[in-house]
Scaffold this motif. Structure first.
Motif, PDB file in Angstrom:
ATOM      1  N   ALA A 385       0.791  -1.568  -0.122  1.00 17.85           N
ATOM      2  CA  ALA A 385      -0.024  -0.018   0.060  1.00 17.85           C
ATOM      3  C   ALA A 385       1.007   1.411   0.386  1.00 17.85           C
ATOM      4  O   ALA A 385       1.033   2.351  -0.444  1.00 17.85           O
ATOM      5  CB  ALA A 385      -0.666   0.197   1.325  1.00 17.85           C
ATOM      6  N   TRP A 386       2.214   1.479   0.871  1.00 12.99           N
ATOM      7  CA  TRP A 386       3.052   2.291   0.425  1.00 12.99           C
ATOM      8  C   TRP A 386       3.496   2.382  -0.711  1.00 12.99           C
ATOM      9  O   TRP A 386       3.406   3.937  -0.912  1.00 12.99           O
ATOM     10  CB  TRP A 386       3.786   2.384   1.822  1.00 12.99           C
ATOM     11  CG  TRP A 386       4.970   2.850   1.430  1.00 12.99           C
ATOM     12  CD1 TRP A 386       5.032   3.922   1.820  1.00 12.99           C
ATOM     13  CD2 TRP A 386       6.702   2.675   1.636  1.00 12.99           C
ATOM     14  NE1 TRP A 386       6.059   4.860   2.359  1.00 12.99           N
ATOM     15  CE2 TRP A 386       7.080   4.011   1.916  1.00 12.99           C
ATOM     16  CE3 TRP A 386       6.910   1.451   1.235  1.00 12.99           C
ATOM     17  CZ2 TRP A 386       8.604   3.873   1.429  1.00 12.99           C
ATOM     18  CZ3 TRP A 386       8.681   1.752   0.587  1.00 12.99           C
ATOM     19  CH2 TRP A 386       8.765   2.942   0.910  1.00 12.99           C
ATOM     20  N   ARG A 387       3.726   1.726  -1.328  1.00 13.37           N
ATOM     21  CA  ARG A 387       4.603   1.943  -2.539  1.00 13.37           C
ATOM     22  C   ARG A 387       3.547   2.061  -3.283  1.00 13.37           C
ATOM     23  O   ARG A 387       3.662   2.867  -4.529  1.00 13.37           O
ATOM     24  CB  ARG A 387       4.965   0.238  -3.062  1.00 13.37           C
ATOM     25  CG  ARG A 387       6.012  -0.240  -2.077  1.00 13.37           C
ATOM     26  CD  ARG A 387       6.615  -1.204  -2.636  1.00 13.37           C
ATOM     27  NE  ARG A 387       7.748  -1.516  -3.300  1.00 13.37           N
ATOM     28  CZ  ARG A 387       7.924  -2.573  -4.546  1.00 13.37           C
ATOM     29  NH1 ARG A 387       6.963  -3.278  -4.024  1.00 13.37           N
ATOM     30  NH2 ARG A 387       8.219  -2.033  -5.480  1.00 13.37           N
ATOM     31  N   ASP A 388       2.477   2.101  -3.540  1.00 13.63           N
ATOM     32  CA  ASP A 388       1.171   2.040  -4.256  1.00 13.63           C
ATOM     33  C   ASP A 388       1.144   3.591  -4.202  1.00 13.63           C
ATOM     34  O   ASP A 388       0.590   4.592  -4.786  1.00 13.63           O
ATOM     35  CB  ASP A 388       0.047   1.368  -4.170  1.00 13.63           C
ATOM     36  CG  ASP A 388      -0.172   0.330  -4.860  1.00 13.63           C
ATOM     37  OD1 ASP A 388       0.912  -0.666  -5.561  1.00 13.63           O
ATOM     38  OD2 ASP A 388      -0.854  -0.413  -4.174  1.00 13.63           O
ATOM     39  N   ARG A 389       1.501   4.138  -2.863  1.00 13.11           N
ATOM     40  CA  ARG A 389       1.136   5.380  -2.319  1.00 13.11           C
ATOM     41  C   ARG A 389       2.633   6.450  -3.306  1.00 13.11           C
ATOM     42  O   ARG A 389       1.699   6.967  -3.524  1.00 13.11           O
ATOM     43  CB  ARG A 389       1.795   5.508  -1.228  1.00 13.11           C
ATOM     44  CG  ARG A 389       1.374   7.482  -0.005  1.00 13.11           C
ATOM     45  CD  ARG A 389       0.289   7.771  -1.115  1.00 13.11           C
ATOM     46  NE  ARG A 389      -0.755   8.870  -0.565  1.00 13.11           N
ATOM     47  CZ  ARG A 389      -0.655   9.205   0.932  1.00 13.11           C
ATOM     48  NH1 ARG A 389      -1.582   7.997   1.490  1.00 13.11           N
ATOM     49  NH2 ARG A 389      -1.373  10.406   1.656  1.00 13.11           N
ATOM     50  N   LEU A 390       3.228   6.125  -3.204  1.00 14.66           N
ATOM     51  CA  LEU A 390       4.093   6.868  -3.986  1.00 14.66           C
ATOM     52  C   LEU A 390       4.251   6.878  -4.846  1.00 14.66           C
ATOM     53  O   LEU A 390       4.664   8.534  -5.393  1.00 14.66           O
ATOM     54  CB  LEU A 390       5.933   6.271  -3.619  1.00 14.66           C
ATOM     55  CG  LEU A 390       6.585   5.619  -1.949  1.00 14.66           C
ATOM     56  CD1 LEU A 390       8.023   5.281  -2.230  1.00 14.66           C
ATOM     57  CD2 LEU A 390       5.840   7.027  -0.963  1.00 14.66           C
ATOM     58  N   ARG A 391       3.635   6.097  -5.833  1.00 11.99           N
ATOM     59  CA  ARG A 391       3.342   5.977  -7.489  1.00 11.99           C
ATOM     60  C   ARG A 391       2.265   7.114  -7.591  1.00 11.99           C
ATOM     61  O   ARG A 391       2.554   7.500  -8.797  1.00 11.99           O
ATOM     62  CB  ARG A 391       2.532   4.483  -7.558  1.00 11.99           C
ATOM     63  CG  ARG A 391       3.799   3.986  -7.994  1.00 11.99           C
ATOM     64  CD  ARG A 391       4.063   2.760  -8.312  1.00 11.99           C
ATOM     65  NE  ARG A 391       4.916   1.234  -8.294  1.00 11.99           N
ATOM     66  CZ  ARG A 391       4.701   0.106  -7.691  1.00 11.99           C
ATOM     67  NH1 ARG A 391       3.335   0.234  -6.417  1.00 11.99           N
ATOM     68  NH2 ARG A 391       5.393  -0.580  -7.522  1.00 11.99           N
ATOM     69  N   GLN A 392       1.251   6.525  -6.584  1.00 18.98           N
ATOM     70  CA  GLN A 392       0.525   7.933  -6.784  1.00 18.98           C
ATOM     71  C   GLN A 392       0.841   9.192  -6.335  1.00 18.98           C
ATOM     72  O   GLN A 392       0.150  10.268  -7.523  1.00 18.98           O
ATOM     73  CB  GLN A 392      -1.000   7.625  -6.079  1.00 18.98           C
ATOM     74  CG  GLN A 392      -1.522   6.138  -6.778  1.00 18.98           C
ATOM     75  CD  GLN A 392      -2.311   5.531  -4.957  1.00 18.98           C
ATOM     76  OE1 GLN A 392      -2.346   6.658  -3.918  1.00 18.98           O
ATOM     77  NE2 GLN A 392      -2.874   4.760  -4.781  1.00 18.98           N
ATOM     78  N   GLU A 393       1.841   9.812  -5.692  1.00 21.26           N
ATOM     79  CA  GLU A 393       1.981  10.961  -5.356  1.00 21.26           C
ATOM     80  C   GLU A 393       3.305  11.362  -6.492  1.00 21.26           C
ATOM     81  O   GLU A 393       3.183  12.485  -6.920  1.00 21.26           O
ATOM     82  CB  GLU A 393       2.601  11.150  -3.416  1.00 21.26           C
ATOM     83  CG  GLU A 393       1.716  10.364  -2.762  1.00 21.26           C
ATOM     84  CD  GLU A 393       0.998  11.734  -2.208  1.00 21.26           C
ATOM     85  OE1 GLU A 393       1.058  13.032  -3.267  1.00 21.26           O
ATOM     86  OE2 GLU A 393       0.207  12.005  -1.274  1.00 21.26           O
ATOM     87  N   PHE A 394       3.510  10.881  -7.130  1.00 24.55           N
ATOM     88  CA  PHE A 394       4.968  11.023  -7.771  1.00 24.55           C
ATOM     89  C   PHE A 394       4.585  11.036  -9.466  1.00 24.55           C
ATOM     90  O   PHE A 394       5.053  11.012  -9.972  1.00 24.55           O
ATOM     91  CB  PHE A 394       6.475   9.916  -7.029  1.00 24.55           C
ATOM     92  CG  PHE A 394       6.648  10.977  -5.838  1.00 24.55           C
ATOM     93  CD1 PHE A 394       6.065  12.548  -5.537  1.00 24.55           C
ATOM     94  CD2 PHE A 394       6.453  10.381  -4.805  1.00 24.55           C
ATOM     95  CE1 PHE A 394       6.740  12.915  -4.274  1.00 24.55           C
ATOM     96  CE2 PHE A 394       6.946  10.150  -3.568  1.00 24.55           C
ATOM     97  CZ  PHE A 394       7.380  12.107  -3.273  1.00 24.55           C
ATOM     98  N   GLY A 395       3.566   9.697  -9.637  1.00 24.28           N
ATOM     99  CA  GLY A 395       3.509   9.819 -10.470  1.00 24.28           C
ATOM    100  C   GLY A 395       4.170   8.927 -11.670  1.00 24.28           C
ATOM    101  O   GLY A 395       4.477   8.877 -12.650  1.00 24.28           O
ATOM    102  N   GLY A 396       4.518   7.677 -10.788  1.00 27.23           N
ATOM    103  CA  GLY A 396       5.182   6.395 -11.514  1.00 27.23           C
ATOM    104  C   GLY A 396       4.339   5.764 -11.933  1.00 27.23           C
ATOM    105  O   GLY A 396       3.407   5.441 -11.790  1.00 27.23           O
ATOM    106  N   ALA A 397       5.172   5.455 -13.075  1.00 28.66           N
ATOM    107  CA  ALA A 397       4.229   4.761 -14.662  1.00 28.66           C
ATOM    108  C   ALA A 397       3.802   3.321 -13.955  1.00 28.66           C
ATOM    109  O   ALA A 397       5.393   2.486 -14.529  1.00 28.66           O
ATOM    110  CB  ALA A 397       4.358   5.409 -15.830  1.00 28.66           C
TER     111      ALA A 397
END
Length: 405
Positions: A385-397
């Motif tokens: 869940a934390w890693r998903d949050r990082l992608r959401q915050e920073f636009g990781g594709a």
């Protein structure tokens, strides 16, 4: 202030003290009279020597104990609730010289919930009919105290006490103003009643002086704006130690943020134990410090944002070693930023009260069990869940390097 009284018994044994004669000697009777003692006389002499030696040690201990009376002056006149030197060992270097190892404990009135402690080594000399302390310094291998570095100036804020060496009063008042801004924000975010709602800030003369207060070598805290001292689980006086070189380089927001972060450590100390992972203690401190500032995630976590946008999403929550002072600056920055966002995730998904309950339970039983018992999740699920949050915050594709699980 609790200061040990005079030892009346010492005066009875040390009759020489009243006349200013040399201190008592621990000598056999044969050395005194020049005659060979009988067995009975030898036994009496040994007993007398032992009594004399104990009396001399007692007088040395009394002189060490009286040293506590000077402490308010050494602390810039700050009132103490208690102060005491407890002698641990006495050594003699001839009849007129002695040294003592002691434990100093003192409590700042209105600020310390428990005593501050320090190990000290004192030198003493026999002068004018009594033992006098001639030097008082840190015991070998022990950190310095602020007054070891020069005259201490004290400034009281509304919620803070700032003690400094080598700084003008205006500079210390500015530190107190930022601390006074930080304390109410921390109190609102952590209203558990175990913290007094005040903070003591030490401002040494420079970076090397900061290291000496923390028992570290020169330059060990270069680039670190402030550090909090204290014992996990509470039971000791906390001090926020400022690095004046790094602190002066910060703007108004940065100075308040640093003091709010360190004050958060003071406030949560009783709930923090060796079982608390650093990602949780440092993350919560950052979350409290950022609270209500409106700081954008991209601005608050630039290093982590660059890594995630490059496809380098961290595989795991920051390890304790990632927060090491003197390590790779980018690694340290990503650790703090990732820890902050982990705590933001808990607050957003489970609520602020659950975050506080999780913190306390992690201190009691460790983070894995606290994740299960308080948040109803597992370390693996929370990390995803934390890693998903990082992608959401920073636009990781999508998944990046290290994403295979």
């Amino acid at each position: 202030m609790r200061f040990p009284g005079r030892w009346a018994a010492v005066l009875g044994v040390l009759g020489a003290l009243a006349s200013g004669c040399a201190p008592p000697q621990t000598r056999p009777a044969s050395e005194t009279t020049g005659a060979a003692p009988s067995a009975a006389a030898g036994g009496a002499a040994a007993s007398s020597a032992a009594a004399s030696s104990a009396a001399v040690d007692g007088a040395v201990r009394e002189a060490v104990a009286a040293r506590a009376g000077l402490l308010p002056g050494l602390l810039g006149g700050v009132p103490l609730r208690s102060a005491a030197y407890r002698t641990l060992d006495v050594r003699h270097d001839g009849p007129r010289r002695a040294s003592a190892d002691a434990e100093l404990t003192y409590t700042l009135d209105g600020y310390d919930p428990a005593p501050a402690t320090a190990r000290r080594r004192l030198d003493l000399a026999w002068h004018d009919g009594r033992w006098r302390v001639t030097a008082d310094r840190p015991a070998p291998g022990q950190p310095a105290q602020l007054w070891d570095q020069g005259p201490v100036r004290a400034v009281r804020g509304a919620r803070s006490l700032v003690l400094g060496v080598g700084h003008p009063p205006q500079h210390l008042r500015e530190v107190a103003a930022h601390a006074d801004r930080a304390v109410p924000a921390v109190a609102a975010a952590w209203p558990d009643g175990t913290w007094r709602g005040t903070v003591v800030v030490l401002v040494p003369a420079g970076l090397d002086a900061m290291g000496a207060l923390l028992g570290a070598g020169p330059g060990a805290y270069r680039g670190v704006a402030a550090v909090t001292t204290g014992r996990t689980g509470g039971g000791a006086a906390d001090r926020v130690v400022v690095n004046p070189e790094a602190y002066q380089g910060l703007g108004d927001f940065g100075r308040t943020f640093v003091l709010a972060h360190e004050t958060a450590h003071v406030a949560t100390r009783a709930a923090t134990t060796a079982a608390t992972p650093l990602w949780l203690s440092e993350g919560l401190a950052d979350k409290i410090a950022y609270g209500g500032t409106g700081r954008a995630v991209a601005d608050a976590a630039p290093e982590l944002g660059r890594a995630v946008r490059a496809g380098n999403v961290p595989r795991a929550l920051p390890a304790d070693g990632d927060f090491t002072f003197g390590g790779d600056p980018a690694t340290v920055a990503r650790a703090y930023e990732g820890a902050w966002l982990a705590c933001e995730l808990i607050a957003d998904r489970w609520g602020e009260e659950k975050l506080a309950a999780f913190y306390r339970e992690a201190g009691r039983s460790g983070a894995p069990r606290a994740l299960r018992d308080v948040l109803g999740t597992t370390p693996q699920e929370f990390t995803r869940a934390w890693r998903d949050r990082l992608r959401q915050e920073f636009g990781g594709a999508g998944p990046g390097r290290g994403d295979a699980e």
